[in-house]
Each structure stands twice: as C-alpha cells, then as structure tokens.
Design an enzyme around this catalytic site. Structure first.
Site, PDB file in Angstrom:
ATOM      1  CG  HIS A  68      -2.171  -0.838   0.959  1.00 47.56           C
ATOM      2  ND1 HIS A  68      -3.432  -0.319   0.855  1.00 47.56           N
ATOM      3  CD2 HIS A  68      -2.316  -2.175   0.802  1.00 47.56           C
ATOM      4  CE1 HIS A  68      -4.303  -1.286   0.645  1.00 47.56           C
ATOM      5  NE2 HIS A  68      -3.643  -2.436   0.620  1.00 47.56           N
ATOM      6  N   GLY A  74       4.788   5.505  -5.253  1.00 48.86           N
ATOM      7  CA  GLY A  74       6.080   4.869  -5.065  1.00 48.86           C
ATOM      8  C   GLY A  74       6.351   4.597  -3.600  1.00 48.86           C
TER       9      GLY A  74
END
Length: 137
Positions: A68, A74
């Site tokens: 997550h 990123g």
C-alpha cells in the site's frame, strides 16, 4: 511500414531506453547501508522476529502495508505519516484503514534510530521489515 514511421518509432524507442537508463537509481539492496549503518539488517531482523515469533499472522499485514505504501506514488514511507487538520494521510484513506502492524514498524524504526540516527529512511525500514517478516514465516 513507411521509412518515416520507422524512424519515428526507433527514435521514440531510443528516447525511452535513454530515459530508463537515467532512472535506474541505486535502490535498496542487501548491504546497501553496510558502511553507514553496519548492523541495520541484523537490527531489523531481530526486532521484527520479536513480533513475528509471537504473532506470525502479522507477516502478511506487514507485506500488505509495504504494498500500500508503494501503490500510490512509489515506496516513500508515506503510509506511515499521520493526518493533520488540513491533510488526510494515506493511512487514513478508506483502503488503508484495515492495515495492521504499525507498532512493529515503530519498534524497528526506534531500534534503528538508536543505532544509526538519521541514516535509514522509513521507507527502507518498511521494505526490510516486510521482507524479514515474510522470510520468518
């Protein structure tokens, strides 16, 4: 295929390959912090093991937390940030409300900070914890 089209495609491909070569940063890898924080991997492994030995079912949630964190913009540790009055943090977004294991990350980060203050990023701690938790189960 027309020569002009072929030229455009090969030029575009060359530009893409060039851009990718520039984007090839030296990411986290085994031994990355060997000089600046020589015991990092042992600290992370040992601290993570304290939790996984007691609650092995935390391994999957820790891996999910890492996923997550990486999903939106990123792997930058933003899943660990708290909301403010004006900004909702990622951890408080609906898909992340069921994430578990923040206490493990906090404990590992505290142990790492004690040994190597200001050296290891939260994102790297999260990645190492996810790796170690999965390997321990």
């Amino acid at each position: 295929m027309a020569p002009n089209t072929l030229f455009k495609l090969s030029t575009a491909l060359a530009l893409i390959l060039f851009a990718l070569s520039l984007a090839d940063a030296q990411g986290l890898k085994v031994g990355f912090y060997a000089k600046r924080c020589p015991n990092l991997e042992a600290i992370v492994y040992k601290t993570t093991a304290r939790f996984i030995n007691v609650a092995p079912t935390l391994a999957a949630p820790l891996l999910r937390m890492h996923f997550h964190d990486c999903f939106v913009r990123g792997c930058e540790g933003s899943i660990l940030l708290n909301s403010t009055k004006s900004v909702q943090a990622e951890k408080d977004a609906f898909p992340n409300l069921s994430l578990r294991g923040y206490h493990v990350i906090d404990a590992v980060k505290a142990a790492v900070e004690k040994a190597c203050p200001g050296v290891v990023s939260c994102a790297d701690v999260l990645a190492l914890v996810a790796r170690d938790a999965i390997s321990q189960v």
